[in-house]
Design a protein around this motif. Structure first.
Motif: not given
Length: 460
Positions: A170-171, A242, A245
């Motif tokens: 994520s991210c 997260d 995002n």
């Protein structure tokens, strides 16, 4: 009711004399920044007061823990302050309890993941203990017995347990705020966790000359910029969930976020002599000007909470870390000296003026800009005052040592590489989608709480 005759009543001169005698007994922390002995005496007075909060050395107590309401990570920060205190002053008063507390809390894998913190520990909590171990190695603090974990080894163990937590799912990467899924904030990726990892990696790279650490430092810096936690102007936001995002970003600014990246960038400059790291170091110093008042000039304040009197327990110590890392930056990047020392001198003097509270006149206030005691007392703000006062001794001590330049601490590149089970046996269960959703809800509630005290800054 007692009745006085005219002859027995004290005269106005007597009252004046008594008043003057009373005021003459009021003590305060005196500080002459041009006198090294004066700085050391002031640091000793403030440190002595700070240590009245710590009871971990007492029989039956837990070495390395502070009593409620103070958090475990703040004890790690305290030991770092004491290591620096010893290095700056030569006073070994608290060396033994520092060694005792750090060894006790190192845990079985030497990475500061003790069983007593297995349910609540976050990445940022752990790394503050790693900072203390790294500082002990860099300053040649007295080494533990040979059969015990060593300072460099402990710092490496923290790194080796955190690197596998880098999470590109994520991210695009980064470290989560929390280590364990059941903790509030697990779905929050924040600047201090990734910044702490960056800071530690850069210092390990400098100390050991191992390229792996330098590569991780580059990676952590790049991600912080790419995800938007660091702006093009080198200001550092707090973090983001997260689950979305990492958008929107929580645009609260804390002093220690700027500080943790500042020292990391300075170490990378010292290691590589690359102009990009020089520019980055300079830019962080410039952007951190938002944390220094204009009246009085150059005095540090925690702008996210201090001006509205909403600083929570841990936030009361944040200024001290920026002071600590600013001072150390002058040794890693000497071109920063003039800008940094101007701020450290003004802030140190202002902080000392707040240290007039308590029975001994050594209790320090939170708001240095007021230059007087604000009638508050707290462990974190006492530690912050110690940090900024003793940082003014930085010109009187040698630079950090390294593995090939006088360092005596023994390391182990594989330390902590076999982390303990991440789930305590009593809490072992399968993580489901519902569990992750619940963690996200808890994270949201935590962020709402933060926003209630500091969220006004997002809309500046």
């Amino acid at each position: 009711m007692r009745v006085f005759s005219y002859a027995s009543r004290p005269s106005w001169m007597g009252f004046l004399t008594a008043a003057l005698m009373g005021t003459s007994t009021v003590k305060a922390v005196e500080l002459d920044l041009d006198d090294g002995d004066s700085i050391k005496k002031a640091a000793k007075d403030v440190a002595t007061n700070m240590m009245t909060y710590y009871t971990g050395m007492n029989p039956g107590d837990n070495p390395g823990n502070l009593p409620d309401p103070y958090y475990w990570w703040e004890a790690g920060a305290m030991f770092n302050a004491l290591i620096d205190y010893w290095f700056y002053t030569g006073d070994d008063t608290w060396n033994d309890i520092t060694i005792q507390g750090m060894l006790w809390q190192a845990g079985e894998n030497k990475a500061f993941m003790p069983n007593n913190q297995s349910k609540t520990e976050g990445n940022d909590d752990q790394v503050f203990w790693g900072f203390a171990a790294m500082s002990a190695a860099e300053r040649n603090f007295p080494n533990p017995p040979e059969d015990q974990p060593q300072w460099l080894e402990m710092a490496q163990a923290v790194f080796n347990t955190q690197a596998p937590r880098w999470d590109p799912s994520s991210c695009g990467g980064g470290l989560r705020w929390q280590i364990f899924t059941w903790n509030n904030g697990y779905n929050y990726k924040n600047t201090i966790s990734t910044g702490g990892f960056f800071n530690l990696a850069s210092r390990l790279a400098k100390y050991t000359k191992n390229e792996t650490y330098a590569e991780w430092a580059e990676k952590a810096w790049d991600w912080t910029a790419d995800v938007g936690f660091m702006t093009p102007e080198y200001r550092f936001w707090d973090g983001a969930s997260d689950l979305s995002n990492c958008t929107p970003i929580n645009q609260i600014e804390w002093t220690y976020n700027a500080g943790v990246y500042l020292l990391g960038a300075a170490n990378m400059y010292n290691l590589t002599e690359d102009s990009k790291w020089k520019e980055r170091t300079e830019k962080i110093i410039d952007s951190s000007g938002v944390f220094f008042s204009q009246d009085p000039p150059d005095v540090m304040y925690e702008r996210a909470c201090e001006t509205v009197s909403t600083c929570m327990v841990d936030q009361r110590s944040f200024k001290g870390y920026l002071a600590r890392w600013m001072a150390q930056t002058t040794q890693m990047a000497p071109f920063t000296y003039d800008k940094i020392m101007k701020r450290l001198r003004a802030s140190g003097q202002a902080a000392a003026k707040t240290c007039t509270g308590g029975s001994k006149g050594t209790t320090c206030g939170l708001k240095w800009t007021e230059q007087k005691w604000d009638k508050t007392k707290d462990f974190g703000q006492q530690m912050a005052a110690l940090e900024v006062i003793q940082s003014n001794l930085i010109t009187r001590v040698s630079a950090p040592v390294t593995d090939d330049d006088g360092g005596t601490s023994k390391g182990d590149p594989n330390a902590g590489s076999k982390p303990p089970k991440t789930v305590p046996p009593a809490l072992a269960y399968s993580i489901t989608t519902a569990d992750k959703a619940g963690a996200g809800i808890l994270t949201a509630l935590v962020l709402i709480g933060i926003g209630g005290s500091t969220g006004w800054l997002i809309w500046e």
